[in-house]
Design a protein around this motif. Structure first.
Motif, PDB file in Angstrom:
ATOM      1  N   GLY A 105     -35.359  -0.636 -85.964  1.00  0.00           N
ATOM      2  CA  GLY A 105     -35.462   0.715 -86.493  1.00  0.00           C
ATOM      3  C   GLY A 105     -36.380   1.517 -85.586  1.00  0.00           C
ATOM      4  N   GLU A 106     -37.378   2.152 -86.190  1.00  0.00           N
ATOM      5  CA  GLU A 106     -38.366   2.894 -85.398  1.00  0.00           C
ATOM      6  C   GLU A 106     -39.636   2.093 -85.186  1.00  0.00           C
ATOM      7  N   LEU A 107     -39.561   0.797 -85.410  1.00  0.00           N
ATOM      8  CA  LEU A 107     -40.719  -0.067 -85.226  1.00  0.00           C
ATOM      9  C   LEU A 107     -40.622  -0.795 -83.897  1.00  0.00           C
ATOM     10  N   LEU A 108     -41.657  -0.675 -83.074  1.00  0.00           N
ATOM     11  CA  LEU A 108     -41.740  -1.432 -81.837  1.00  0.00           C
ATOM     12  C   LEU A 108     -42.335  -2.790 -82.168  1.00  0.00           C
ATOM     13  N   THR A 109     -41.557  -3.845 -81.966  1.00  0.00           N
ATOM     14  CA  THR A 109     -41.983  -5.177 -82.385  1.00  0.00           C
ATOM     15  C   THR A 109     -42.885  -5.860 -81.369  1.00  0.00           C
ATOM     16  N   GLU A 110     -42.796  -5.480 -80.094  1.00  0.00           N
ATOM     17  CA  GLU A 110     -43.622  -6.122 -79.075  1.00  0.00           C
ATOM     18  C   GLU A 110     -43.785  -5.213 -77.866  1.00  0.00           C
ATOM     19  N   ARG A 111     -45.040  -4.924 -77.509  1.00  0.00           N
ATOM     20  CA  ARG A 111     -45.299  -4.183 -76.279  1.00  0.00           C
ATOM     21  C   ARG A 111     -45.161  -5.122 -75.094  1.00  0.00           C
ATOM     22  N   ARG A 112     -45.061  -4.564 -73.927  1.00  0.00           N
ATOM     23  CA  ARG A 112     -44.836  -5.379 -72.739  1.00  0.00           C
ATOM     24  C   ARG A 112     -45.902  -5.109 -71.682  1.00  0.00           C
ATOM     25  N   ILE A 113     -46.314  -6.183 -71.022  1.00  0.00           N
ATOM     26  CA  ILE A 113     -47.167  -6.059 -69.843  1.00  0.00           C
ATOM     27  C   ILE A 113     -46.308  -5.809 -68.620  1.00  0.00           C
ATOM     28  N   TYR A 114     -45.161  -6.498 -68.561  1.00  0.00           N
ATOM     29  CA  TYR A 114     -44.220  -6.414 -67.455  1.00  0.00           C
ATOM     30  C   TYR A 114     -42.879  -5.885 -67.974  1.00  0.00           C
ATOM     31  N   PRO A 115     -41.880  -5.731 -67.128  1.00  0.00           N
ATOM     32  CA  PRO A 115     -40.575  -5.291 -67.616  1.00  0.00           C
ATOM     33  C   PRO A 115     -39.821  -6.353 -68.423  1.00  0.00           C
ATOM     34  N   TRP A 116     -40.504  -7.382 -68.855  1.00  0.00           N
ATOM     35  CA  TRP A 116     -39.928  -8.421 -69.712  1.00  0.00           C
ATOM     36  C   TRP A 116     -40.979  -8.813 -70.747  1.00  0.00           C
TER      37      TRP A 116
END
Length: 475
Positions: A250-261
């Motif tokens: 939905g509009e929830l970001l479940t995991e931020r990223r340090i790298y493009p993965w």
């Protein structure tokens, strides 16, 4: 282009009527005003669609360089297109070939576009083979072009815009390929729109519905020609590199990223059994390890590698970490994140207008390009005006101002001979490269150098604005 099918022949309109006048669109009997609904923008050659949205731009890990120059901030970018890969050597050779063919007597124009192959030369390193072969040898054709400055990359984007749009007109039969065009009579998108480029009519010209007979050239309102290729803004590049669309519910970001993965690992994990254990990017691992142990190479390449050497991110973009750093549009300022707009943030807006002669006619240079004059420059917005000065008055060297702290802005240089490293001609580059440590692979990291400089580890890719509804794309 499917847009051409919307043009109606004389003797009847499209059936659609104006909601304000009731007049029928595309009907030559009532003046032939043309309107086409349902526009869908096609992706230009080499481009991948990136749907815009909001994200937290900036640093996501410890600031080990202590630059304090990319404070996290929530911003929004509009939808756009991004090159699937970095621009390759073969792409640049095509560019050089075109210049040499169209401007045969203009050696200066050709020399201006040549990459600086001397960037490979290093006093205590045997890099001569790359100096001699990297740009032109077929072994490196699919490797990213390097040795190009920000200015050269921007010029390439302009050239690519014109070649793509010229080919669209040729494919639709509106123009015939004119391989003999030279000098000022060279196709550019702007000069064509302005009616200054004549060209050779094709077999399927557009009929002018506003006149009894005759044809007309393509107009911007036809939606046939594409917007211009350009360098991505820093915000666009970072947004595309992160590719967070795969990490949302939905509009929830479940995991931020340090790298493009996802995750903090630099190798493929159990989620990709085919590539498990392989390095995810081309970078330098620890001190002096650029490619791994013979017989078991890690990223597999001593310098740069082919632009598709490793897997893409969730958006289908290759090389958003490692291989080469990439130029972006923005002028560098340490505190840009505190100054720029929440929507479409950028630093370096320069507004121009077309130059006209005394009779109001547009002017072209010797290469067929419309001449522009700068009417406003916001590179230095709030850099030194009265609102942002720390001290009062026009002269920071006055006796009263010296009492506020040091005796000089640059101690030991009262005459002002020391020049700052940050000026109006420094540009941001991002992404990390084959000679960088993992810290620089994070999309949130940023560095800068002069727009006319070039190195063996900076390349670029192009972007293009998406027009209209973010969900309205031509697949």
């Amino acid at each position: 282009m499917s847009s051409c099918s919307l043009f109606k022949k004389k003797g009847g309109g499209s059936g659609e009527r104006s909601a304000t006048t009731g007049w029928e669109y595309n009907n030559p009997d009532n003046g032939g005003f043309e309107y086409k609904s349902g526009y869908e923008q096609a992706a230009g050659p080499g481009l991948v669609y990136v749907q815009g949205g909001t994200f937290t731009m900036g640093r996501v890990e410890q600031d080990v360089m202590f630059n304090w120059n990319n404070t996290p901030r929530r911003v929004t970018v509009a939808s756009f297109y991004m090159d699937e890969t970095e621009v390759r050597n073969v792409d640049w050779r095509e560019y050089l070939h075109w210049i040499e063919r169209v401007y045969p007597d203009d050696k200066k124009e050709f020399q201006k576009a040549l990459p600086d192959t001397l960037v490979w030369r290093e006093e205590l390193s045997y890099n001569e083979p790359y100096l001699e072969n990297y740009l032109r040898h077929p072994a490196f054709s699919d490797y990213p072009v390097v040795g190009v400055s920000w200015v050269q990359a921007s010029n390439y984007c302009k050239w690519r815009t014109d070649r793509v749009n010229e080919q669209i007109l040729i494919d639709n039969g509106i123009l015939t390929l004119d391989a003999a065009q030279q000098g000022q009579e060279v196709f550019t998108t702007e000069s064509y729109y302005a009616g200054l480029y004549k060209g050779v009519d094709g077999k399927s010209p557009i009929e002018d519905l506003s006149k009894e007979s005759g044809n007309r050239r393509v107009k911007q309102s036809d939606g046939i020609l594409l917007p211009r290729y350009r360098l991505p803004t820093e915000a666009e590049w970072e947004f595309a590199a992160l590719g967070l669309q795969g990490n949302t519910k939905g509009e929830l970001l479940t995991e931020r990223r340090i790298y493009p993965w996802n995750g903090h690992h630099l190798r493929y994990g159990n989620d990709d059994k085919k590539n498990r254990g392989k390095i995810r990017a081309n970078f330098t691992r620890s001190r002096g390890d650029l490619m791994g142990l013979a017989g078991h190479l890690n990223d597999g390449f001593d310098i740069t590698g082919p632009v598709t050497q490793v897997g893409s991110n969730d958006l289908g973009l290759y090389g958003m970490a490692g291989n080469v750093n990439e130029w972006v549009y923005d002028v560098y300022r340490p505190l840009s994140s505190m100054d720029v707009s929440e929507f479409q943030p950028i630093r370096g807006n320069v507004y121009t207008q077309y130059r006209k002669d005394a009779d109001g006619n547009l002017q072209r240079d010797e290469h067929g390009r419309l001449v522009k004059d700068t009417v406003a420059n916001y590179v230095n917005f709030n850099d030194g005006d009265y609102q942002s000065r720390i001290i009062l008055g026009d002269d920071w060297t006055t006796t009263d101002n010296k009492k506020k702290g040091s005796n000089s802005m640059y101690p030991g240089d009262p005459a002002g001979n020391v020049k700052p490293r940050i000026d109006d001609h420094v540009r941001v580059y991002k992404g990390g490269s084959w000679k960088d440590r993992p810290y620089w692979l994070s999309p949130g990291s940023r560095r800068y150098t002069n727009e006319n400089s070039s190195t063996d580890d900076i390349g670029f890719r192009c972007a293009m604005t998406h027009l209209g509804d973010p969900d309205n794309i031509d697949n």
